[in-house]
Design an enzyme around this catalytic site. Structure first.
Site, PDB file in Angstrom:
ATOM      1  N   ASP A   9     -15.004  57.262 -48.905  1.00 58.17           N
ATOM      2  CA  ASP A   9     -14.255  57.609 -50.116  1.00 58.17           C
ATOM      3  C   ASP A   9     -12.844  57.062 -49.991  1.00 58.17           C
ATOM      4  O   ASP A   9     -12.288  56.983 -48.902  1.00 58.17           O
ATOM      5  CB  ASP A   9     -14.277  59.113 -50.403  1.00 58.17           C
ATOM      6  CG  ASP A   9     -13.673  59.960 -49.309  1.00 58.17           C
ATOM      7  OD1 ASP A   9     -12.464  60.274 -49.390  1.00 58.17           O
ATOM      8  OD2 ASP A   9     -14.397  60.321 -48.370  1.00 58.17           O
ATOM      9  N   GLU A  99      -9.247  71.322 -53.193  1.00 58.59           N
ATOM     10  CA  GLU A  99      -8.644  71.578 -51.892  1.00 58.59           C
ATOM     11  C   GLU A  99      -7.228  72.131 -51.959  1.00 58.59           C
ATOM     12  O   GLU A  99      -6.601  72.379 -50.942  1.00 58.59           O
ATOM     13  CB  GLU A  99      -8.643  70.311 -51.041  1.00 58.59           C
ATOM     14  CG  GLU A  99      -7.885  69.142 -51.641  1.00 58.59           C
ATOM     15  CD  GLU A  99      -7.851  67.938 -50.711  1.00 58.59           C
ATOM     16  OE1 GLU A  99      -7.007  67.936 -49.799  1.00 58.59           O
ATOM     17  OE2 GLU A  99      -8.674  67.004 -50.899  1.00 58.59           O
TER      18      GLU A  99
END
Length: 201
Positions: A9, A99
């Site tokens: 990613d 997150e």
């Protein structure tokens, strides 16, 4: 026995990515950051989206969640950004990067995430992955998200053997390394992974 499919990613932090080189090295899928909040667009997203596609890498796009904002507005921004880069095709993946709490309590963050996911699922016809950390989920920030595939960041655990927090029963993608590049694995085939992605109506 199922084999591990390898992925990476990326975001603007990686700059210009050589997708052809990654494909030749065995990268089968990837996620690129598309958006954050309601206005930010990653300046490399369009290039990454097209580069993944041209290199026959399974395309994934992710949104970095900012729970203080409007989840529907953020989801619209995310889907518009993908559309502007060429749109979703069969098997493409989408994800919510969850997150940060932006100083909000767990129930507010979880509600934002649920609403964002519901909006994307309803309007794009694809179920998002939820990317998060063990401690974040354990603190209650992911309540009610167990129906969505888990993309767990767990670099301390052996590859393909992450710890799974509630509300999930199992993992779908494991981010097992974050240096010098975020590396991920999916337990299964390319076909099995793309079945979790966009399916044209």
């Amino acid at each position: 026995m199922k084999r591990l499919l390898h992925g990476i990613d990326v975001s603007n932090w990686q700059g210009s990515v050589d997708w052809d080189a990654h494909a030749k090295s065995g990268v089968a899928f990837a996620f690129a950051k598309a958006t954050e909040g309601g206005t930010y667009t990653d300046r490399f997203f369009r290039r990454n989206w097209q580069g993944m596609r041209e290199s026959w890498i399974v395309c994934g796009a992710y949104h970095f969640g900012r729970p203080t904002g409007d989840p529907a507005e953020h989801a619209r921004h995310f889907l518009r950004t993908i559309a502007a880069a060429g749109g979703l095709r069969r098997g493409d993946l989408v994800a919510l990067d969850l997150e940060t709490n932006d100083g909000l309590p767990p129930e507010r963050v979880a509600r934002y995430a649920r609403r964002w996911c519901h909006y994307v699922e309803r309007n794009a016809g694809v179920r998002p992955f939820v990317y998060t950390f063990l401690w974040f989920a354990k603190a209650g920030y992911c309540a009610g998200l167990g129906e969505y595939p888990l993309w767990i960041a767990s670099p301390a655990q052996p590859r393909g053997r992450p710890l799974v927090p509630t509300p999930w029963q199992g993992w779908t993608i494991h981010q097992h390394s974050n240096s010098p590049l975020d590396r991920n694995v999916f337990l299964g085939s390319r076909e099995e992974l793309t079945r979790l992605g966009f399916q044209a109506r």
